[in-house]
Scaffold this motif. Structure first.
Motif, PDB file in Angstrom:
ATOM      1  N   PRO A  26       0.834  -1.228   0.000  1.00 45.45           N
ATOM      2  CA  PRO A  26       0.000   0.000   0.000  1.00 45.45           C
ATOM      3  C   PRO A  26       0.855   1.260   0.000  1.00 45.45           C
ATOM      4  O   PRO A  26       2.061   1.246   0.259  1.00 45.45           O
ATOM      5  CB  PRO A  26      -0.815  -0.134   1.293  1.00 45.45           C
ATOM      6  CG  PRO A  26      -0.741  -1.576   1.673  1.00 45.45           C
ATOM      7  CD  PRO A  26       0.600  -2.050   1.184  1.00 45.45           C
ATOM      8  N   GLN A  27       0.191   2.378  -0.289  1.00 43.64           N
ATOM      9  CA  GLN A  27       0.885   3.670  -0.294  1.00 43.64           C
ATOM     10  C   GLN A  27       1.368   4.008   1.110  1.00 43.64           C
ATOM     11  O   GLN A  27       0.715   3.731   2.101  1.00 43.64           O
ATOM     12  CB  GLN A  27      -0.070   4.768  -0.802  1.00 43.64           C
ATOM     13  CG  GLN A  27       0.550   6.138  -0.911  1.00 43.64           C
ATOM     14  CD  GLN A  27       1.640   6.185  -1.963  1.00 43.64           C
ATOM     15  OE1 GLN A  27       1.568   5.477  -2.973  1.00 43.64           O
ATOM     16  NE2 GLN A  27       2.672   6.977  -1.713  1.00 43.64           N
ATOM     17  N   ARG A  41      16.062  -6.700   0.061  1.00 48.98           N
ATOM     18  CA  ARG A  41      15.656  -5.410  -0.464  1.00 48.98           C
ATOM     19  C   ARG A  41      14.395  -4.947   0.281  1.00 48.98           C
ATOM     20  O   ARG A  41      13.821  -5.689   1.077  1.00 48.98           O
ATOM     21  CB  ARG A  41      15.403  -5.465  -1.973  1.00 48.98           C
ATOM     22  CG  ARG A  41      14.300  -6.434  -2.381  1.00 48.98           C
ATOM     23  CD  ARG A  41      14.314  -6.667  -3.887  1.00 48.98           C
ATOM     24  NE  ARG A  41      13.366  -7.676  -4.300  1.00 48.98           N
ATOM     25  CZ  ARG A  41      12.127  -7.447  -4.747  1.00 48.98           C
ATOM     26  NH1 ARG A  41      11.681  -6.192  -4.844  1.00 48.98           N
ATOM     27  NH2 ARG A  41      11.343  -8.437  -5.140  1.00 48.98           N
ATOM     28  N   THR A  42      13.986  -3.687  -0.041  1.00 54.24           N
ATOM     29  CA  THR A  42      12.776  -3.105   0.560  1.00 54.24           C
ATOM     30  C   THR A  42      11.771  -2.878  -0.544  1.00 54.24           C
ATOM     31  O   THR A  42      12.080  -2.216  -1.560  1.00 54.24           O
ATOM     32  CB  THR A  42      13.085  -1.782   1.277  1.00 54.24           C
ATOM     33  OG1 THR A  42      14.042  -2.014   2.311  1.00 54.24           O
ATOM     34  CG2 THR A  42      11.831  -1.182   1.865  1.00 54.24           C
ATOM     35  N   LEU A  43      10.582  -3.463  -0.390  1.00 54.50           N
ATOM     36  CA  LEU A  43       9.538  -3.299  -1.382  1.00 54.50           C
ATOM     37  C   LEU A  43       8.896  -1.927  -1.250  1.00 54.50           C
ATOM     38  O   LEU A  43       8.553  -1.471  -0.161  1.00 54.50           O
ATOM     39  CB  LEU A  43       8.471  -4.392  -1.205  1.00 54.50           C
ATOM     40  CG  LEU A  43       8.962  -5.843  -1.331  1.00 54.50           C
ATOM     41  CD1 LEU A  43       7.772  -6.804  -1.187  1.00 54.50           C
ATOM     42  CD2 LEU A  43       9.676  -6.074  -2.658  1.00 54.50           C
ATOM     43  N   GLN A  44       8.734  -1.249  -2.388  1.00 53.69           N
ATOM     44  CA  GLN A  44       8.125   0.060  -2.433  1.00 53.69           C
ATOM     45  C   GLN A  44       6.623  -0.091  -2.702  1.00 53.69           C
ATOM     46  O   GLN A  44       6.155  -1.166  -3.127  1.00 53.69           O
ATOM     47  CB  GLN A  44       8.773   0.912  -3.534  1.00 53.69           C
ATOM     48  CG  GLN A  44      10.267   1.125  -3.332  1.00 53.69           C
ATOM     49  CD  GLN A  44      10.565   1.867  -2.025  1.00 53.69           C
ATOM     50  OE1 GLN A  44       9.825   2.759  -1.625  1.00 53.69           O
ATOM     51  NE2 GLN A  44      11.658   1.467  -1.372  1.00 53.69           N
ATOM     52  N   TYR A  61       6.592  -1.452   7.682  1.00 54.23           N
ATOM     53  CA  TYR A  61       6.649  -0.150   8.355  1.00 54.23           C
ATOM     54  C   TYR A  61       5.690   0.835   7.694  1.00 54.23           C
ATOM     55  O   TYR A  61       5.509   0.805   6.468  1.00 54.23           O
ATOM     56  CB  TYR A  61       8.070   0.423   8.322  1.00 54.23           C
ATOM     57  CG  TYR A  61       9.031  -0.322   9.208  1.00 54.23           C
ATOM     58  CD1 TYR A  61       8.973  -0.208  10.594  1.00 54.23           C
ATOM     59  CD2 TYR A  61      10.012  -1.146   8.641  1.00 54.23           C
ATOM     60  CE1 TYR A  61       9.866  -0.902  11.396  1.00 54.23           C
ATOM     61  CE2 TYR A  61      10.909  -1.834   9.445  1.00 54.23           C
ATOM     62  CZ  TYR A  61      10.814  -1.709  10.820  1.00 54.23           C
ATOM     63  OH  TYR A  61      11.687  -2.394  11.626  1.00 54.23           O
ATOM     64  N   ASP A  62       5.141   1.722   8.562  1.00 53.79           N
ATOM     65  CA  ASP A  62       4.297   2.831   8.097  1.00 53.79           C
ATOM     66  C   ASP A  62       5.187   4.067   7.992  1.00 53.79           C
ATOM     67  O   ASP A  62       5.783   4.508   8.988  1.00 53.79           O
ATOM     68  CB  ASP A  62       3.154   3.060   9.087  1.00 53.79           C
ATOM     69  CG  ASP A  62       2.106   4.028   8.545  1.00 53.79           C
ATOM     70  OD1 ASP A  62       2.397   4.721   7.555  1.00 53.79           O
ATOM     71  OD2 ASP A  62       1.002   4.093   9.118  1.00 53.79           O
TER      72      ASP A  62
END
Length: 363
Positions: A26-27, A41-44, A61-62
């Motif tokens: 989600p955004q 990695r970190t998913l965008q 994380y938010d």
């Protein structure tokens, strides 16, 4: 039935594989991916693909700004007073990888760092400065938290002190002090009002006195002008009509009895020209020549025809001598009797048509 079951199982495996491969973020969110237990990695935000059974989502994380409110912490001030302070932290995760792997529990770390910083800052302030220096405390807290949380992938946007609670005894003392200050201000304001009132009253009284004095001055000036004009007219009338000494002597005798009419008169002087005035009036109505009335009689003989008054010089009567007072009263009565006799003679002469000829002295 065997091939059909096998096909169903294979289709279910394909669907499970596809579902395990696709990740929708989600955004304003971020997912940390590990491959075989190591950060990959970190998913965008958006549609992402991973390797099923190899990659897994470790932390989510938010990324929006969040609020963390700490519980009240006891802090000792410079003047050895214990106060409870609540803080509110506004933070935002800027690096999800650092937030997950640089610190085990970033909220607990921030809480403990806030407590220690508060104790260092408040320990150098007294209670009064602590209560009035919230902005300074907030600034120092933010600078310390920014420096410490930067490597954790967290940014401290704002730190606010929510409440500072001193001990109950200190609260009571502060309330008494504030009450005393308010009473003092009330007394000062009341005194200032009284002062202004008295000043205005004095100014009003001063203006009133000035106006009254000016009015009295104008009234006296007008009365004096009136009296001066009256005297001037009388003087002009006397001189224009050329009044002879007999008329003046008559007016003199007419006024003389009023000299002793005052209530506080205890001293009266018999004028020396009294007998001369009586002789002038008597001669005027008895037909004698007016030549002898031009001058006063000698001081040795004060007896006249209109009355028998003796005066040598100017006799004085004092309140300490009863006989002298009686003599003064008799002299006044004699003068009044002489005036009355002269008036009656004039009226009789006017009624009979024979007015005695009045001679003019000095003409």
């Amino acid at each position: 039935m065997g091939p059909e079951i096998l096909f169903i199982v294979l289709a279910a495996l394909v669907v499970l594989l596809v579902v395990s491969t696709v990740r929708i973020v989600p955004q304003a969110r971020a997912y940390n991916i590990e491959r075989f237990g190591r950060y990959q990695r970190t998913l965008q935000p958006g549609l992402n693909f991973i390797i099923p059974f190899v990659d897994r989502v470790n932390t989510k994380y938010d990324l929006r700004e969040q609020v963390f409110s700490s519980r009240p912490q006891p802090v000792i001030t410079e003047d050895n007073l214990v106060v409870n302070i609540d803080t509110v932290l506004y933070y935002q995760i800027t690096d999800p990888r650092a937030a997950a792997y640089e610190v085990a529990n970033y909220l607990q770390a921030i809480d403990q760092l806030t407590v220690t910083t508060l104790r260092n800052v408040i320990g150098g302030m007294d209670l009064e400065r602590t209560l009035t220096s919230r902005e300074e405390i907030n600034t120092r807290l933010r600078s310390v938290l920014d420096e410490a949380t930067g490597k954790w992938g967290i940014r401290a946007n704002r730190v606010e002190i929510k409440a500072i609670d001193p001990p109950p005894s200190i609260k009571e003392a502060m309330e008494k002090q504030m009450r005393a200050e308010r009473d003092k201000r009330a007394v000062v304001l009341h005194a200032e009002g009284e002062r202004q009132s008295r000043i205005l009253t004095a100014e009003g009284a001063r203006q009133q006195a000035i106006l009254e004095a000016q009015g009295d001055q104008q009234a006296r000036i007008l009365r004096a002008d009136g009296e001066a004009q009256a005297v001037e007219r009388v003087f002009r009338a006397v001189h224009q009509n050329d009044a002879d000494p007999k008329l003046l002597a008559y007016k003199y005798l007419e006024t003389l009895p009023h000299l002793a009419n005052g209530e506080g008169n205890t001293f009266w002087v018999i004028p020396g020209e009294l007998t001369s005035a009586i002789q002038n009036v008597t001669k005027a109505f008895s037909g004698e020549s007016g030549g002898s009335a031009a001058g006063p009689p000698s001081q040795g003989d004060g007896r006249g025809e209109g009355g028998e008054l003796e005066g040598t010089g100017t006799p004085e009567l004092t309140s300490g001598d009863d006989g002298a007072r009686d003599a003064a009263e008799q002299a006044a009565e004699s003068a009044a009797a002489a005036v009355e006799n002269a008036r009656q003679a004039a009226e009789a002469a006017a009624a009979g048509g024979a007015v005695p000829e009045q001679g003019r002295t000095g003409q």
